[in-house]
Design an enzyme around this catalytic site. Structure first.
Site: not given
Ligand code: IMP
Length: 180
Positions: A104, A160, A100-101, A153, A44-45
């Site tokens: 990480d 969210d 993508e939002d 975070f 959703k982000g």
């Molecule tokens: P990754 O798979 O670890 O790269 O995480 C990516 C997804 O995790 C993003 O699309 C977000 O939905 C969520 N995410 C990662 N870091 C944050 C944060 O700091 N706040 C909120 N959502 C996050």
């Protein structure tokens, strides 16, 4: 920022700075894709970013939505990506930009790229509004990045914590009392 947001969130990036960056990113897309592009919004982000970005682009833009889950209800990655909602239309032969939002660990994107590549798009690129330091160690290439963030975070601008704060216009960190 809402009254609740003012109490809970310490702003890191202002709404004005975010909006200026969206315009610049739209300019990069227009330059690289003068004949249009197919934006895939990761729900959703990324819905807030997609909304601003798509309106900052000229004609020739089409949109679709995909939903994945990796964080569940908390603030750390579960390490597993689940497809919750698939695209509505085929992407074969299309120039796709995944919107993508935040990146990480890069796990979500690695899953999405592999999944979408198997459908035969003409090209596939990634645009992320925010990127954390860990992402730089991931083999996933993010062509367009809005802001590099510290390893904290964050919430707001679509992001969210347990379903809240997506509607905040700024991006910021949560006060410790929210977690306790
Ligand atoms: P990754 O798979 O670890 O790269 O995480 C990516 C997804 O995790 C993003 O699309 C977000 O939905 C969520 N995410 C990662 N870091 C944050 C944060 O700091 N706040 C909120 N959502 C996050």
């Amino acid at each position: 920022m809402t009254a609740q947001g003012v109490q809970d969130v310490q702003a890191l990036i202002s709404a004005a700075d975010i909006q200026a960056r969206v315009q610049a990113l739209a300019g990069e897309i227009r330059r690289d894709h003068p004949h249009g592009v197919h934006l895939v919004c990761v729900l959703k982000g990324a819905f807030v970013f997609l909304s601003d970005l798509s309106r900052a682009l000229a004609n020739g833009v089409t949109l679709d939505f995909i939903a994945v889950s990796s964080y569940g209800q908390g603030s750390t990655s579960s390490g597993q990506v689940q497809l919750l909602k698939d695209l509505d239309s085929p992407i074969e032969g299309r120039d796709v930009v995944i919107v993508e939002d935040i990146v990480d660990t890069g796990l979500t994107l690695a899953y999405l790229i592999q999944n979408l590549k198997s459908r035969g798009p003409a090209s596939i690129e990634v645009m992320a509004m925010f990127r954390k330091p860990e992402a730089l160690r991931s083999p996933v290439e993010v062509k367009y990045v809005g802001f590099d963030l510290p390893n904290e975070f964050v919430v707001g601008y679509g992001l969210d914590y347990a379903g809240r704060y997506r509607n905040l216009r700024d991006v910021g960190t949560l006060s410790p009392h929210v977690y306790s």
